[in-house]
Design a protein around this motif. Structure first.
Motif, mmCIF file in Angstrom:
data_model
loop_
_atom_site.group_PDB
_atom_site.id
_atom_site.type_symbol
_atom_site.label_atom_id
_atom_site.label_comp_id
_atom_site.label_asym_id
_atom_site.label_seq_id
_atom_site.Cartn_x
_atom_site.Cartn_y
_atom_site.Cartn_z
ATOM 1 N N TYR A 40 -7.159 15.752 13.978
ATOM 2 C CA TYR A 40 -5.795 16.233 14.189
ATOM 3 C C TYR A 40 -5.773 17.749 14.455
ATOM 4 C CZ TYR A 40 -0.907 17.322 13.203
ATOM 5 O OH TYR A 40 0.369 17.796 13.278
ATOM 6 N N ARG A 41 -6.535 18.495 13.626
ATOM 7 C CA ARG A 41 -6.567 19.953 13.795
ATOM 8 C C ARG A 41 -7.220 20.345 15.115
ATOM 9 N NH1 ARG A 41 -5.403 23.010 9.369
ATOM 10 N NH2 ARG A 41 -5.109 21.894 7.387
ATOM 11 N N ALA A 42 -8.285 19.624 15.534
ATOM 12 C CA ALA A 42 -8.950 19.923 16.808
ATOM 13 C C ALA A 42 -7.990 19.720 17.968
ATOM 14 C CB ALA A 42 -10.183 19.037 16.963
ATOM 15 N N GLY A 43 -7.245 18.622 17.930
ATOM 16 C CA GLY A 43 -6.274 18.374 18.990
ATOM 17 C C GLY A 43 -5.162 19.402 18.979
ATOM 18 N N SER A 44 -4.756 19.836 17.789
ATOM 19 C CA SER A 44 -3.702 20.839 17.674
ATOM 20 C C SER A 44 -4.130 22.152 18.307
ATOM 21 C CB SER A 44 -3.342 21.058 16.199
ATOM 22 O OG SER A 44 -2.878 19.873 15.629
ATOM 23 N N HIS A 45 -5.384 22.532 18.070
ATOM 24 C CA HIS A 45 -5.889 23.794 18.641
ATOM 25 C C HIS A 45 -5.904 23.729 20.172
ATOM 26 C CE1 HIS A 45 -8.182 27.467 18.967
ATOM 27 N NE2 HIS A 45 -9.026 26.829 19.785
ATOM 28 N N SER A 46 -6.381 22.579 20.709
ATOM 29 C CA SER A 46 -6.417 22.413 22.167
ATOM 30 C C SER A 46 -5.014 22.471 22.746
ATOM 31 C CB SER A 46 -7.101 21.091 22.506
ATOM 32 O OG SER A 46 -7.046 20.848 23.899
ATOM 33 N N MET A 47 -4.065 21.841 22.054
ATOM 34 C CA MET A 47 -2.679 21.841 22.512
ATOM 35 C C MET A 47 -2.091 23.253 22.519
ATOM 36 S SD MET A 47 0.566 22.220 21.123
ATOM 37 C CE MET A 47 0.280 21.846 19.420
ATOM 38 N N ALA A 48 -2.421 24.026 21.481
ATOM 39 C CA ALA A 48 -1.905 25.395 21.391
ATOM 40 C C ALA A 48 -2.393 26.228 22.572
ATOM 41 C CB ALA A 48 -2.339 26.039 20.073
ATOM 42 N N GLN A 49 -3.676 26.082 22.931
ATOM 43 C CA GLN A 49 -4.227 26.829 24.060
ATOM 44 C C GLN A 49 -3.529 26.440 25.362
ATOM 45 O OE1 GLN A 49 -6.439 29.310 23.858
ATOM 46 N NE2 GLN A 49 -6.350 29.055 21.635
ATOM 47 N N GLU A 50 -3.256 25.133 25.522
ATOM 48 C CA GLU A 50 -2.588 24.660 26.740
ATOM 49 C C GLU A 50 -1.163 25.204 26.822
ATOM 50 O OE1 GLU A 50 -1.686 20.461 29.114
ATOM 51 O OE2 GLU A 50 -2.651 20.443 27.148
ATOM 52 N N LEU A 51 -0.448 25.239 25.678
ATOM 53 C CA LEU A 51 0.906 25.780 25.656
ATOM 54 C C LEU A 51 0.932 27.246 26.063
ATOM 55 C CD1 LEU A 51 2.416 24.200 22.424
ATOM 56 C CD2 LEU A 51 3.146 23.783 24.770
ATOM 57 N N ILE A 52 -0.025 28.024 25.544
ATOM 58 C CA ILE A 52 -0.077 29.459 25.858
ATOM 59 C C ILE A 52 -0.355 29.672 27.345
ATOM 60 C CG2 ILE A 52 -1.368 31.588 25.443
ATOM 61 C CD1 ILE A 52 -1.821 30.600 22.572
ATOM 62 N N LYS A 53 -1.282 28.884 27.893
ATOM 63 C CA LYS A 53 -1.604 29.014 29.322
ATOM 64 C C LYS A 53 -0.398 28.680 30.192
ATOM 65 C CE LYS A 53 -4.763 27.267 32.858
ATOM 66 N NZ LYS A 53 -5.868 26.319 33.162
ATOM 67 N N LEU A 54 0.285 27.570 29.859
ATOM 68 C CA LEU A 54 1.474 27.183 30.641
ATOM 69 C C LEU A 54 2.571 28.234 30.537
ATOM 70 C CD1 LEU A 54 1.750 23.366 29.897
ATOM 71 C CD2 LEU A 54 1.382 24.436 32.130
ATOM 72 N N GLN A 55 2.746 28.779 29.343
ATOM 73 C CA GLN A 55 3.771 29.819 29.164
ATOM 74 C C GLN A 55 3.517 31.009 30.076
ATOM 75 O OE1 GLN A 55 4.515 31.542 25.108
ATOM 76 N NE2 GLN A 55 3.905 33.371 26.192
ATOM 77 N N SER A 56 2.259 31.454 30.153
ATOM 78 C CA SER A 56 1.914 32.607 30.982
ATOM 79 C C SER A 56 2.134 32.314 32.461
ATOM 80 C CB SER A 56 0.461 33.005 30.723
ATOM 81 O OG SER A 56 0.094 34.071 31.546
ATOM 82 N N GLU A 57 1.671 31.107 32.918
ATOM 83 C CA GLU A 57 1.793 30.759 34.332
ATOM 84 C C GLU A 57 3.252 30.581 34.741
ATOM 85 O OE1 GLU A 57 -0.583 27.285 34.684
ATOM 86 O OE2 GLU A 57 -2.508 28.371 34.649
ATOM 87 N N MET A 58 4.004 29.832 33.964
ATOM 88 C CA MET A 58 5.402 29.579 34.314
ATOM 89 C C MET A 58 6.240 30.842 34.205
ATOM 90 S SD MET A 58 6.179 25.843 32.637
ATOM 91 C CE MET A 58 5.359 24.370 33.269
ATOM 92 N N GLY A 59 5.943 31.678 33.201
ATOM 93 C CA GLY A 59 6.666 32.944 33.060
ATOM 94 C C GLY A 59 6.467 33.827 34.270
ATOM 95 N N GLU A 60 5.235 33.865 34.771
ATOM 96 C CA GLU A 60 4.944 34.696 35.952
ATOM 97 C C GLU A 60 5.640 34.145 37.185
ATOM 98 O OE1 GLU A 60 1.056 36.340 38.466
ATOM 99 O OE2 GLU A 60 0.807 35.202 36.602
ATOM 100 N N GLU A 61 5.637 32.807 37.345
ATOM 101 C CA GLU A 61 6.308 32.188 38.485
ATOM 102 C C GLU A 61 7.820 32.445 38.454
ATOM 103 O OE1 GLU A 61 5.257 28.114 38.292
ATOM 104 O OE2 GLU A 61 3.144 28.435 38.824
ATOM 105 N N ALA A 62 8.392 32.492 37.259
ATOM 106 C CA ALA A 62 9.837 32.717 37.120
ATOM 107 C C ALA A 62 10.204 34.197 37.191
ATOM 108 C CB ALA A 62 10.340 32.128 35.809
ATOM 109 N N GLY A 63 9.211 35.070 37.254
ATOM 110 C CA GLY A 63 9.488 36.498 37.340
ATOM 111 C C GLY A 63 9.795 37.154 36.007
ATOM 112 N N LEU A 64 9.375 36.513 34.915
ATOM 113 C CA LEU A 64 9.606 37.084 33.590
ATOM 114 C C LEU A 64 8.409 37.917 33.158
ATOM 115 C CD1 LEU A 64 11.049 33.990 31.650
ATOM 116 C CD2 LEU A 64 12.319 35.767 32.859
ATOM 117 N N THR A 65 8.670 38.896 32.316
ATOM 118 C CA THR A 65 7.569 39.667 31.738
ATOM 119 C C THR A 65 6.860 38.798 30.709
ATOM 120 O OG1 THR A 65 8.896 40.601 29.937
ATOM 121 C CG2 THR A 65 8.874 41.807 32.022
#
Length: 413
Positions: free
Chosen positions: A351-376
């Protein structure tokens, strides 16, 4: 001669340090010991160098900044031969790194060197003067302080016929290519020199993320590819640090939220009914008037002129709406995997291993989508954290004590 005088005399005669323009050592002057720099014979044979050195020392005498090391030029009938430094005990940065390499790991040491040099180089640039070489042998320190000090300044010597006499092979790494090629020099030449010095400080250990990114851009061969000013260089370092902090905070928030789910599943059998408030109905009035947002170009298109500040606000709101909608969909998809029956009923380790992988994916998506939307990065981080916390709470409300998804009312019937 007493014992102390014998020790001082021995130190003064034996300890010598190489600098850009000569050798630093202690010398007895009028019964007292002073640090002097014996000028390189190959340099004092150059009339251009000697005249430039006189101008440099004369200009430096007027500077009262703590980063300026003052000296008195000595000469005889044959010309100048040494510089007597102001009162104090000095050594070169290179000598400090050799005698105490662990100094670079001392908290704040590299930051103090970087910040102090940026501060004084800005003063030089305002006067139209450039340092050009920041080899550790040309940077001085008092033995009681970590503040870097400069004795001479490179742009005074650009008129020399052979710059290789000044910037010998061991120093050329710290000099920008355009300087050695006798092309025009400017603030970017000092950006390069400072970048090389910071890179050298980390040779004893692993360079940090924010400094690594800054050094890479600062030491580009082409001046146009570097930071265009020291202010931009310093700002880039600060932005990298802020971004790193935001990512760490978001990751920590996600991990804590997931840990809360685990504790909730094991120890909190009672389920709280979560009431959702219907969103306020959208106004029929178009807040954009005759304007519309074009996602292809990322621009706010309009037919009628309007106040610039209002357009900026509307653009920001629209960008946040786009980001919230897209990120919420992806975050819901990712977080749903954590509440899968098989995962919740499995081992804590998996469960913890999957949680860590999920957290990394969330952070990556946040950065990519934020940049596409023109947010800092800061804005994307703030909104992303809100969305993750909201979805996590919603998911928690559907989890039973045994780790299975609560059935809906229709399934219970």
């Amino acid at each position: 001669m007493n014992f102390e005088e014998m020790i001082n005399a021995r130190e003064g005669s034996m300890h010598r340090e190489t600098t850009l323009i000569g050798e630093l050592h202690r010398k007895q002057v009028d019964g007292k010991y002073h640090h002097v720099v014996d000028l390189n014979p190959s340099l004092i044979d150059s009339i251009v160098f000697c005249e430039a050195l006189k101008s440099d020392v004369e200009w430096s005498a007027k500077r009262m900044e703590k980063q300026q090391l003052h000296g008195l030029l000595h000469g005889d009938s044959n010309g100048v031969y040494e510089i007597e430094l102001e009162a104090g005990s000095f050594l070169t940065l290179e000598s400090l790194l050799k005698s105490n390499p662990a100094i670079v790991a001392q908290k704040g040491f590299i930051d103090e060197v970087f910040t102090s040099l940026v501060e004084y180089l800005d003063v030089l640039h305002a006067e139209g003067i450039y340092q050009l070489c920041l080899a550790p042998q040309s940077v001085f320190l008092r033995k009681s302080s970590n503040t870097p000090m400069l004795l001479t300044h490179g742009s005074f010597y650009q008129g020399m016929v052979d710059l290789d006499e000044l910037y010998t092979a061991e120093y050329q790494k710290f000099v920008a290519p355009e300087v050695l090629a006798r092309e025009s020099v400017d603030e970017r030449s000092d950006v390069y020199a400072l970048g090389r010095l910071i890179e050298h400080l980390f040779t004893q250990g692993e360079i940090t993320y924010e400094y690594k990114a800054m050094v890479k851009k600062a030491t580009a061969e082409n001046p146009a590819d570097r930071y265009q000013s020291l202010a931009a260089m310093k700002s880039a370092l600060e932005n990298k640090r802020n971004t790193r902090r935001s990512v760490i905070v978001l990751a920590a928030a996600v991990v804590l939220a997931l840990l809360g789910v685990w504790i909730y599943v094991d120890f909190m059998p009672e389920q709280n009914v979560v009431e959702f408030v219907e969103p306020a109905p959208k106004s029929e009035d178009d807040p954009f008037g005759s304007s519309y947002f074009d996602p292809e170009t990322g621009l706010l298109m309009e037919d009628d002129a309007s106040d610039t500040s209002d357009l900026d606000r509307m653009y920001q709101q629209k960008a946040e709406e786009i980001f919230r909608k897209r990120y919420a969909q992806e975050a819901d998809r990712i977080l749903s995997d954590i509440y899968d029956n098989d995962r919740l009923s499995g081992s804590e380790k998996n469960y913890r291993a999957g949680s860590h992988s999920m957290a990394q994916e969330l952070i990556k998506l946040q950065s990519e989508m934020g940049e596409e939307a023109g947010l800092t990065e800061e804005e994307a981080g703030r909104i992303g954290q809100e969305i993750v916390e909201k979805i996590t709470k919603d998911k928690q409300a559907q989890v039973s004590r045994k780790g299975y998804i609560r059935p809906t009312e229709e399934e219970e019937q």
